[in-house]
Scaffold this active site. Structure first.
Site, PDB file in Angstrom:
ATOM      1  N   VAL A   9       4.728   1.134   0.842  1.00 28.59           N
ATOM      2  CA  VAL A   9       5.141   0.065   1.749  1.00 28.59           C
ATOM      3  C   VAL A   9       5.221  -1.205   0.919  1.00 28.59           C
ATOM      4  CG1 VAL A   9       4.581  -1.240   3.824  1.00 28.59           C
ATOM      5  CG2 VAL A   9       3.996   1.188   3.689  1.00 28.59           C
ATOM      6  N   ALA A  24       0.862  -1.187   0.000  1.00 29.09           N
ATOM      7  CA  ALA A  24       0.000   0.000   0.000  1.00 29.09           C
ATOM      8  C   ALA A  24       0.886   1.221   0.000  1.00 29.09           C
ATOM      9  CB  ALA A  24      -0.908   0.013   1.239  1.00 29.09           C
ATOM     10  N   ASP A  45      -1.155  11.087  14.737  1.00 33.03           N
ATOM     11  CA  ASP A  45      -1.920  10.703  13.542  1.00 33.03           C
ATOM     12  C   ASP A  45      -2.743   9.439  13.775  1.00 33.03           C
ATOM     13  OD1 ASP A  45      -2.858  10.871  10.963  1.00 33.03           O
ATOM     14  OD2 ASP A  45      -1.125   9.893  10.065  1.00 33.03           O
ATOM     15  N   GLY A  75       1.244   4.664   2.014  1.00 33.90           N
ATOM     16  CA  GLY A  75       0.766   5.351   3.197  1.00 33.90           C
ATOM     17  C   GLY A  75       0.950   6.848   3.080  1.00 33.90           C
ATOM     18  N   LEU A 120       3.470   8.738   3.783  1.00 40.69           N
ATOM     19  CA  LEU A 120       4.764   9.252   3.335  1.00 40.69           C
ATOM     20  C   LEU A 120       5.358   8.452   2.188  1.00 40.69           C
ATOM     21  CD1 LEU A 120       6.447  10.082   6.741  1.00 40.69           C
ATOM     22  CD2 LEU A 120       5.326  11.638   5.158  1.00 40.69           C
ATOM     23  N   LYS A 156       9.493   0.414   4.119  1.00 45.24           N
ATOM     24  CA  LYS A 156       8.776   1.662   3.907  1.00 45.24           C
ATOM     25  C   LYS A 156       9.733   2.702   3.382  1.00 45.24           C
ATOM     26  CE  LYS A 156       5.859   5.087   6.149  1.00 45.24           C
ATOM     27  NZ  LYS A 156       5.233   5.506   7.406  1.00 45.24           N
TER      28      LYS A 156
END
Length: 759
Positions: free
Chosen positions: A156, A149, A281, A151, A153, A172
């Site tokens: 991943v 996915a 977050d 994210g 920033l 990441k």
């Protein structure tokens, strides 16, 4: 054409914003909106058809019976989670070039979000394509399987650790390595994560670099954080299953799962906060439910408490209002707790009200406090919030299952006092000296001024300077205690509060008010947010017999402490006193179902049953008080009195029937009275009360003894037997009289019931 939300330029007379960052009518960059203090919207995870299909492969088995147990999430093969037809997130991403916080690459008019384009503010190009391909080896150790996915920033990736038997890990990286904000945040995430060690927080394993795919990077290499691979469903996916009532998430237990999520999240946040870090977050996308556990992922927004300036990354819908208004200046432990409350609300809004009794209201009050507009009105810490959520969870579980789930309170001490005026006590001698021949059973509702002595007592705050002094055992009465506390000379909030309660006990209400005012002065501005103030206000209002004002005070305490017994007992009494039996029932049941040792709740419910003429229901409730309860003996005594008492109704009260009287006679010898002796003054008074009612009962019976299953005592002449035994008991009571007049009254009563001689 109509103006769109993406374009707010005053010189634009109508544009077609298409997500490229430019109006294709005017050719001008679209204006953006900045958040205060470097506030940046945390973008959602990109949606893809492949990932949506993979979501359907997750299955959830039923949870165990433990309080915090969750459904067990079984995951498909990790390779099935790999995204093949990746897309950009429809919400876009932050530009980040030289500090630019404009969001770029938004989807528009139902079209997929753009992978490449230009920033509407600084016109710098953006490119969100993945930089790693399946088979790439990163850091000479991690072989890429594919994208999972993207994210907030960066992408991943799923990878295999070639030096550890192809153990699966997550890599990441950055979507755009020219993004200085993202570079900074990635560095912060790496620094924080290397210091963290908690089972509820994703674990960092390594940090490696790999040649960058695009040109123009500062050093030609991109950094990648190597993390544990957390397989499972995000709470966003769980929310969807709750909405669909799917599997375990469609059970009546679903709100308990939501509360369990909250407790587990708060445990992880408490760890972060004790490390002087804030998460910033928290949202459903950033919490993973894997197996039967919960883990916080994507810690890219984590910041050190008190760290000035910089970009704050977060999802606006889950962000505390002070952070929205002031950016980094608004960050605190309580801003994280706001996000927890919003996350729980996102889940529970899909669950719908499926909890009996007070459970839903207690939950809503917990969330309302967590999400209060004023940070000072929220819970003070993750630990405080978790403690209240656990209390609400136990309440919800108990109301659903009708099985108790007790836990000692850390805020209130259990008390030997009982919210009962007379039911649990053997009648005093005055019951026969009053001149009333057939007294109706007093259901035992205490007078308001008595109730402050019967409610639980707050524990002293262990951080208070006077806590050690107040924790010392003392045999001093209230007057001497007040003097001793004055002599201590300590600056404290708890000392004047304790003096306030002592003055209430003495009936010195003006002095009690003065001590409460002193406690408020010691608290300063915090007094408006401290639950101890309305609690003592409520006690004072009860002492003044103002139950309406007291109810408002205790309602404020309930809002602050939705998982506690004490405010619900107080509110139950206030509702009962004003005749609102439905409200009183809800409050008392919330306490009783959760903890059967809470005798005050049992007596409150018994009074409600008696008011409705339900003698059997009242006895059944009080029979449920367990032997470990300090109110056990009082409950057993009350059962005998209820079984053999005249209930309100009619000229002389409603008499019990034969089965009730027989049960009372059976229970009477088993009562613990007179320090355990088989005979004694208390037992004599209680038996005399029972026989007095039995005499009225036998005189009202018209059915022949042969048709009454041998009557009460199984004798040929029941009335003769009852009169003989009652006369004997009344003559025994005469020996308890303290005055000649009392003795004479009791002897006269004995003579009056004496049976006629048979010869």
């Amino acid at each position: 054409m109509t103006r769109t939300a993406d374009c707010d330029r005053r010189d634009c007379r109508g544009c077609a914003a298409d997500g490229t960052g430019f109006c294709h009518v005017t050719g001008r960059p679209l204006a953006g909106r900045d958040g205060p203090g470097g506030l940046t919207e945390s973008p959602p995870t990109a949606g893809t058809k492949r990932r949506i299909a993979a979501d359907r492969l997750f299955t959830a088995r039923p949870a165990g019976d433990g309080l915090l147990d969750l459904p067990f999430v079984e995951t498909p093969s990790p390779e099935d989670l790999v995204v093949e037809d990746w897309q950009a997130a429809p919400g876009g991403r932050v530009c980040g070039w030289q500090g630019c916080t404009q969001v770029v690459g938004r989807s528009y008019a139902g079209q997929p979000a753009l992978i490449t384009g230009y920033c509407s503010r600084c016109a710098h190009p953006f490119d969100f394509t993945p930089q790693l391909a399946p088979g790439d080896v990163v850091g000479e150790q991690y072989r890429v399987v594919g994208c999972l996915a993207n994210g907030g920033l960066g992408w991943v990736y799923l990878a295999q650790d070639t030096q550890l038997e192809d153990h699966l890990v997550a890599l990441k990286g950055l979507i755009h390595t020219g993004d200085r904000v993202a570079l900074h945040l990635a560095g912060e995430e790496r620094r924080y994560l290397t210091l963290l060690d908690h089972p509820g927080i994703v674990r960092i394993i390594n940090y490696v670099t790999h040649p960058s795919r695009g040109a123009g990077e500062e050093d030609g290499r991109t950094g990648y954080i190597v993390m544990e691979f957390v397989d499972g469903m995000s709470l966003s996916q769980v929310r969807d299953r709750i909405a669909r009532r799917e599997g375990p998430f469609g059970e009546p237990r679903v709100l308990e799962y939501v509360l369990a999520y909250g407790c587990r999240i708060l445990d992880a946040l408490d760890y972060l906060h004790r490390e002087s870090l804030v998460y910033c977050d928290l949202k459903p996308n950033n919490v993973m439910h894997h197996a039967g556990r919960v883990k916080l992922i994507d810690l890219g927004a984590v910041r050190r408490l008190g760290e000035p300036g910089g970009t704050v990354l977060g999802a606006r819908g889950f962000m505390a209002p002070e952070v929205v208004d002031h950016g980094a200046g608004g960050l605190s432990v309580r801003s994280d707790l706001f996000s927890v409350g919003m996350t729980l609300r996102a889940l529970s809004d899909e669950a719908g009200p499926r909890v009996p009794g007070l459970g839903s209201e207690s939950y809503e009050r917990a969330v309302a406090r967590a999400t209060a507009e004023d940070p000072r009105s929220r819970f003070a810490s993750a630990r405080d919030m978790a403690e209240q959520l656990r209390g609400v969870l136990r309440e919800v579980r108990a109301l659903r299952t009708e099985r108790e789930h007790p836990e000692p309170s850390t805020l209130f001490a259990p008390t030997a006092a009982l919210l009962d005026a007379s039911l649990g006590r053997v009648p005093p001698l005055e019951r026969w000296l009053s001149g009333e021949r057939r007294p109706v059973l007093d259901v035992g509702l205490p007078a308001p001024e008595r109730v402050p002595h019967d409610l639980p007592v707050p524990h002293p705050d262990p951080e208070d300077p006077g806590a050690a002094l107040l924790a010392q055992p003392t045999t001093s009465g209230p007057r001497r205690l007040i003097q001793q506390l004055y002599a201590s000379g300590r600056e404290s909030v708890e000392i004047p509060l304790r003096q306030c309660r002592a003055h209430i006990e003495l009936g010195e209400l003006q002095s009690a008010r003065e001590r409460l005012t002193a406690a408020q002065a010691a608290l300063g501005t915090a007094a408006a947010y401290d639950w101890r103030v309305p609690w003592h206000e409520g006690l004072l209002h009860l002492a003044h017999r103002d139950t309406t004002a007291a109810e408002g005070d205790f309602d404020r305490v309930y809002g602050s402490l939705p998982g506690e017994y004490a405010p619900k007992l107080a509110l139950g009494y206030c509702a009962e006193h004003r005749g609102d039996t439905a409200a009183a029932e809800r409050y008392y049941q919330a306490v009783w179902q959760r903890n059967r040792s809470q005798g005050s709740a049992a007596f409150g419910l018994a009074r409600l049953r008696l008011a409705a003429g339900d003698r059997t229901g009242a006895v059944d409730l009080l029979s449920g008080v367990p032997e470990v309860s300090r109110h056990y003996d009082a409950a057993r005594t009350a059962c005998v009195r209820i079984l053999a008492g005249r209930l309100p109704g009619g000229d002389a009260g409603a008499l019990p029937d034969l089965s009730h009287l027989t049960e009372a006679l059976t229970r009477l010898p088993r009562l613990y009275l007179d320090e355990g002796h088989r005979t004694g003054p208390a037992r004599d008074r209680l038996e005399a009360e029972l026989l007095d009612v039995a005499l009225d009962w036998i005189r009202a019976v018209t059915t022949p003894a042969a048709e009454r299953n041998d009557g009460l005592f199984g004798t040929d002449d029941e009335e003769f037997t009852i009169r003989s035994r009652l006369e004997h008991k009344l003559r025994g009571l005469a020996r308890q009289a303290r005055t000649p007049a009392g003795l004479g009254t009791l002897v006269d009563l004995a003579n009056r019931v004496r049976p006629k001689t048979r010869f």
